[in-house]
Scaffold this motif. Structure first.
Motif, PDB file in Angstrom:
ATOM      1  N   UNK A  98      -2.910  -9.234  -7.511  1.00 24.22           N
ATOM      2  CA  UNK A  98      -2.263  -7.839  -8.065  1.00 24.22           C
ATOM      3  C   UNK A  98      -2.437  -6.807  -7.190  1.00 24.22           C
ATOM      4  N   UNK A  99      -3.906  -6.833  -6.509  1.00 25.20           N
ATOM      5  CA  UNK A  99      -4.103  -5.675  -5.598  1.00 25.20           C
ATOM      6  C   UNK A  99      -3.132  -5.890  -4.302  1.00 25.20           C
ATOM      7  N   UNK A 100      -2.839  -6.898  -4.032  1.00 28.00           N
ATOM      8  CA  UNK A 100      -2.087  -7.253  -2.922  1.00 28.00           C
ATOM      9  C   UNK A 100      -0.464  -6.953  -3.056  1.00 28.00           C
ATOM     10  N   UNK A 101      -0.099  -7.284  -4.337  1.00 28.78           N
ATOM     11  CA  UNK A 101       1.315  -7.028  -4.735  1.00 28.78           C
ATOM     12  C   UNK A 101       1.399  -5.106  -4.887  1.00 28.78           C
ATOM     13  N   UNK A 102       0.338  -4.557  -5.157  1.00 29.90           N
ATOM     14  CA  UNK A 102       0.535  -3.196  -5.470  1.00 29.90           C
ATOM     15  C   UNK A 102       0.642  -2.678  -4.135  1.00 29.90           C
ATOM     16  N   UNK A 103      -0.067  -3.075  -2.984  1.00 32.56           N
ATOM     17  CA  UNK A 103      -0.090  -2.747  -1.628  1.00 32.56           C
ATOM     18  C   UNK A 103       1.194  -2.900  -1.119  1.00 32.56           C
ATOM     19  N   UNK A 104       1.750  -4.107  -1.431  1.00 32.06           N
ATOM     20  CA  UNK A 104       3.077  -4.361  -0.937  1.00 32.06           C
ATOM     21  C   UNK A 104       4.117  -3.499  -1.526  1.00 32.06           C
ATOM     22  N   UNK A 105       4.019  -3.419  -2.776  1.00 30.36           N
ATOM     23  CA  UNK A 105       5.008  -2.288  -3.366  1.00 30.36           C
ATOM     24  C   UNK A 105       5.055  -1.025  -2.873  1.00 30.36           C
ATOM     25  N   UNK A 106       3.669  -0.371  -2.792  1.00 30.54           N
ATOM     26  CA  UNK A 106       3.640   0.966  -1.874  1.00 30.54           C
ATOM     27  C   UNK A 106       4.140   0.948  -0.472  1.00 30.54           C
ATOM     28  N   UNK A 107       4.007  -0.146   0.080  1.00 25.94           N
ATOM     29  CA  UNK A 107       4.670  -0.152   1.469  1.00 25.94           C
ATOM     30  C   UNK A 107       6.239  -0.249   1.333  1.00 25.94           C
ATOM     31  N   UNK A 108       7.007  -0.874   0.613  1.00 27.80           N
ATOM     32  CA  UNK A 108       8.107  -1.096   0.541  1.00 27.80           C
ATOM     33  C   UNK A 108       8.586   0.197  -0.027  1.00 27.80           C
ATOM     34  N   UNK A 109       8.085   1.044  -0.839  1.00 30.80           N
ATOM     35  CA  UNK A 109       8.375   2.425  -1.548  1.00 30.80           C
ATOM     36  C   UNK A 109       8.358   3.440  -0.266  1.00 30.80           C
ATOM     37  N   UNK A 110       7.492   3.291   0.489  1.00 35.75           N
ATOM     38  CA  UNK A 110       7.148   4.197   1.533  1.00 35.75           C
ATOM     39  C   UNK A 110       8.574   3.797   2.672  1.00 35.75           C
ATOM     40  N   UNK A 111       8.786   2.577   2.877  1.00 39.82           N
ATOM     41  CA  UNK A 111       9.781   2.340   3.776  1.00 39.82           C
ATOM     42  C   UNK A 111      11.278   2.796   3.193  1.00 39.82           C
ATOM     43  N   UNK A 112      11.520   2.598   1.806  1.00 47.18           N
ATOM     44  CA  UNK A 112      12.820   3.068   1.169  1.00 47.18           C
ATOM     45  C   UNK A 112      12.771   4.740   1.505  1.00 47.18           C
ATOM     46  N   UNK A 113      11.722   5.316   1.199  1.00 46.69           N
ATOM     47  CA  UNK A 113      11.538   6.757   1.397  1.00 46.69           C
ATOM     48  C   UNK A 113      11.786   7.206   2.611  1.00 46.69           C
TER      49      UNK A 113
END
Length: 100
Positions: free
Chosen positions: A51-66
């Motif tokens: 879950x920690x790794x998934x949260x990190x992935x989600x944050x990276x993808x959100x930043x990329x989309x932004x």
């Protein structure tokens, strides 16, 4: 200018790939280790790490989309921020008076 833009795009793609590879590699390693020794694997800890790794992935993808939306100009105008919600009620003096 075109060559510079292509270089920026390549550097961005390389940086994004590198940032995404870390959490994916960590997740794969954790799962492979747990599956190699399922009887002794600490499944709650493995799940928490995943879950920690998934949260990190989600944050990276959100930043990329932004970043992508900022580059495309599709985020829309910025809204004014109400900074009073961040100012504690007990701070009545001016900032310079509090720290002098």
């Amino acid at each position: 200018m075109l060559e510079a833009a292509l270089q920026r795009e390549r550097r961005f793609a390389s940086d994004a790939s590198h940032d995404l590879r870390g959490p994916i590699t960590a997740m794969r390693t954790q799962m492979e280790e747990a599956l190699l020794h399922p009887a002794v694997a600490d499944w709650p800890a493995t799940t928490a790490a995943m879950l920690d790794s998934l949260y990190r992935l989600q944050a990276i993808v959100t930043d990329l989309l932004t970043l992508s939306r900022l580059d495309a100009g599709t985020l829309g105008p910025a809204a004014p921020a109400d900074l009073k919600i961040w100012w504690p009620a007990n701070w009545t003096a001016a900032p310079s008076a509090r720290w002098s």
